[in-house]
Design an enzyme around this catalytic site. Structure first.
Site, short mmCIF file in Angstrom:
data_model
loop_
_atom_site.label_atom_id
_atom_site.label_comp_id
_atom_site.label_asym_id
_atom_site.label_seq_id
_atom_site.Cartn_x
_atom_site.Cartn_y
_atom_site.Cartn_z
N ASP A 52 -4.19 10.09 6.48
CA ASP A 52 -4.00 8.92 7.06
C ASP A 52 -5.34 8.33 6.67
OD1 ASP A 52 -1.95 7.41 9.24
OD2 ASP A 52 -4.28 6.74 9.44
N HIS B 293 7.93 6.29 7.90
CA HIS B 293 6.71 7.24 7.97
C HIS B 293 6.69 8.05 9.21
CE1 HIS B 293 4.93 3.32 9.28
NE2 HIS B 293 4.12 4.35 10.01
N TYR C 201 7.73 3.54 17.10
CA TYR C 201 8.37 2.27 17.33
C TYR C 201 8.11 1.36 18.34
CZ TYR C 201 12.71 -0.33 17.18
OH TYR C 201 13.77 -1.63 17.05
N TYR D 93 4.44 -1.02 10.20
CA TYR D 93 4.69 -1.11 8.63
C TYR D 93 6.25 -0.67 8.54
CZ TYR D 93 -0.23 -1.67 8.06
OH TYR D 93 -1.34 -2.09 8.32
N TYR D 94 7.05 -1.30 8.28
CA TYR D 94 8.65 -0.98 8.20
C TYR D 94 9.03 -0.43 6.89
CZ TYR D 94 8.48 -3.34 12.61
OH TYR D 94 8.15 -3.67 13.75
N HIS D 95 8.51 0.86 6.42
CA HIS D 95 8.97 1.62 5.55
C HIS D 95 8.94 2.91 6.26
CE1 HIS D 95 9.37 3.61 1.45
NE2 HIS D 95 8.92 4.60 2.24
N TRP E 1 0.89 -1.03 0.07
CA TRP E 1 -0.02 -0.07 0.04
C TRP E 1 1.03 1.32 -0.07
CZ3 TRP E 1 0.18 3.47 4.08
CH2 TRP E 1 0.70 3.26 5.22
N PRO F 6 6.80 0.38 14.49
CA PRO F 6 5.68 0.50 13.77
C PRO F 6 5.00 -0.62 13.25
CG PRO F 6 7.81 0.76 12.36
CD PRO F 6 8.12 0.32 13.83
N1 GTA Z 1 -3.45 6.61 3.80
O1 GTA Z 1 -3.61 2.17 2.96
C1 GTA Z 1 -3.41 3.03 3.63
C2 GTA Z 1 -3.00 3.09 5.02
N2 GTA Z 1 -2.88 1.96 5.73
C3 GTA Z 1 -2.93 0.37 5.27
C4 GTA Z 1 -2.20 2.05 6.83
N3 GTA Z 1 -2.32 3.52 6.87
C5 GTA Z 1 -2.71 3.95 5.94
N4 GTA Z 1 -2.80 5.53 5.23
C6 GTA Z 1 -3.04 5.50 4.20
N5 GTA Z 1 -3.58 4.52 3.24
O2 GTA Z 1 -1.43 5.33 10.82
C7 GTA Z 1 -1.99 4.22 8.02
C8 GTA Z 1 -2.30 3.92 9.37
C9 GTA Z 1 -1.37 4.33 10.32
C10 GTA Z 1 -0.06 4.41 9.63
C11 GTA Z 1 0.90 3.25 9.69
O3 GTA Z 1 -0.37 4.17 8.38
O4 GTA Z 1 -3.52 4.14 9.81
P1 GTA Z 1 2.44 2.45 11.96
O5 GTA Z 1 3.24 1.73 10.83
O6 GTA Z 1 3.15 3.08 12.81
O7 GTA Z 1 1.18 1.37 12.41
O8 GTA Z 1 1.58 3.75 11.17
P2 GTA Z 1 0.25 1.44 13.53
O9 GTA Z 1 0.03 2.87 13.93
O10 GTA Z 1 0.18 0.38 14.29
O11 GTA Z 1 -1.13 1.19 12.64
P3 GTA Z 1 -2.50 1.54 12.89
O12 GTA Z 1 -3.23 0.86 11.86
O13 GTA Z 1 -2.62 2.89 12.93
O14 GTA Z 1 -2.76 0.83 14.22
C12 GTA Z 1 -2.60 1.43 15.60
C13 GTA Z 1 -3.86 1.37 16.45
O15 GTA Z 1 -4.76 2.37 16.05
C14 GTA Z 1 -5.05 -0.08 16.14
O16 GTA Z 1 -4.15 -0.98 17.05
C15 GTA Z 1 -6.08 0.48 16.75
O17 GTA Z 1 -6.20 0.62 17.98
C16 GTA Z 1 -6.16 1.64 15.81
N6 GTA Z 1 -6.76 1.71 14.68
C17 GTA Z 1 -6.20 1.36 13.59
N7 GTA Z 1 -7.17 1.60 12.48
C18 GTA Z 1 -8.19 2.36 13.03
C19 GTA Z 1 -9.29 2.69 12.38
N8 GTA Z 1 -9.44 2.73 11.10
N9 GTA Z 1 -10.08 3.37 13.24
C20 GTA Z 1 -10.03 3.63 14.46
N10 GTA Z 1 -8.86 3.08 15.22
C21 GTA Z 1 -8.04 2.49 14.22
#
Ligand code: GTA
Length: 311
Positions: free
Chosen positions: A179, A251, A243, A247-249, A149, A245
């Protein structure tokens, strides 16, 4: 427009099958009354990619200042729940367009996705330089989430119309984009991410003085772009890296102060301005320092730490 390369759908209006066709609930993974969010594991019989397991996140969206008065105008339907003296509690049933539920669908969802959203105990890990080399790095190399993605965004195969700002330099440039978690309807929960163009920078652990120009560009140009587009000043922004993350690219997260974004707690978020200063004062800072973070009970990385270290 739809492309099959990398599972991209660039047009929300694309004529694709409904993503929830045949939906069947398997389990509630997690639920938060405070955040008005529920995380579900379901099966879909024939989604757009013929998938099976799906994670669905339902989230009631914040009120919008410009539409909130429409909720109450013209004698809307109200069901009385309680009346006592000057105090009244009612159930209001607004029209569908004022009552949206943000729905995120991850499909096909891997076992790892399902576990990520499951309510679990968390444990603090203090990762030394040696732990990183012996445990975390091999783990990341063997089984981290796909970052297709991310490449889709950088290559403009997905979300191209959502890009807020881009510095196209392949080494020190990045893309700033809303995001996943932000519906962009109100700035009270503003959330953008800056994704660097350079590939191969996995996380904080890889950062050295070579990356200072990139980090400074993200900090300064990101703030400027947000001020220009959303009229939010840099001193209202929380700008940080996670840390570990997911996703290991590399950001960087930009969230507005006052929005309690998931992942902004001290055991996960590292302020970008501190990261820059730490590297300036010690070029080996993130290679050598013990870094602290929390892991969920079911995470494979936690199991590795338990196997190989006395924790
Ligand atoms: N624009 O396709 C994408 C995409 N994806 C797949 C991920 N992200 C994307 N953004 C776009 N398009 O902030 C975003 C994620 C995240 C960032 C990756 O990229 O929303 P990270 O590598 O540090 O990973 O950041 P992280 O923070 O663990 O991921 P994520 O998904 O944010 O999860 C953290 C916690 O947030 C989850 O455990 C959950 O509690 C909460 N959460 C996740 N998604 C949602 C949601 N949709 N609504 C509410 N809470 C959520």
């Amino acid at each position: 427009m739809r492309r099959d390369n990398g599972n991209v759908s660039t047009n929300a209006e694309a004529n694709v099958q409904h993503p929830l066709t045949g939906f069947e609930l398997k389990a509630v993974l997690r639920e938060s009354a405070r955040d008005k969010t529920i995380f579900l594991h379901g099966k879909v019989s024939s989604g757009s990619e013929n998938c099976n397991d799906a994670v669905i996140i339902l989230e009631k969206t914040p009120f919008q200042m410009d539409t909130v008065s429409s909720l109450l105008k013209n004698d809307p339907e109200l069901k009385l729940q309680l009346k006592n003296d000057i105090y009244g509690v009612y159930h209001l049933s607004p029209s569908p367009e004022l009552n949206e539920i943000k729905t995120t669908v991850i499909c096909p969802a891997s076992e790892k996705h399902i576990k990520k959203y499951l309510q679990q105990e968390v444990y603090v890990i203090h990762e030394t330089e040696d732990d990183y080399k012996a445990i975390t790095l091999p783990y990341i190399e063997s089984q981290s989430f796909s970052i297709q993605w991310v490449y889709n965004i950088l290559e403009k195969k997905a979300e191209a119309e959502r890009i807020v700002y881009e510095n196209p330099d392949p080494t020190n440039g990045f893309v700033l984009i809303p995001d996943f978690k932000w519906n962009q309807k109100q700035v009270e929960d503003l959330y953008l991410i800056a994704i660097c163009h350079q590939r191969g920078i996995r996380s904080l652990r890889d950062l050295t003085v070579d990356h200072l120009p990139l980090l400074k560009n993200i900090l300064e140009e990101g703030k400027e772009a947000i001020l220009k587009r959303y009229s939010i000043h840099g001193n209202k922004l929380r700008i940080y890296l996670h840390y570990q993350p997911s996703y290991y690219h590399l950001h960087v997260h930009f969230t507005v102060l006052g929005h309690d974004a998931p992942g902004s707690s001290v055991e996960r978020a590292h302020l970008l301005c501190d990261v820059i200063q730490n590297i300036e004062s010690n070029p080996q800072y993130y290679k050598t320092r013990t870094l602290t973070f929390a892991l969920r009970e079911d995470e494979a990385l936690l199991k590795k730490f338990k196997e190989l270290r006395d924790i």
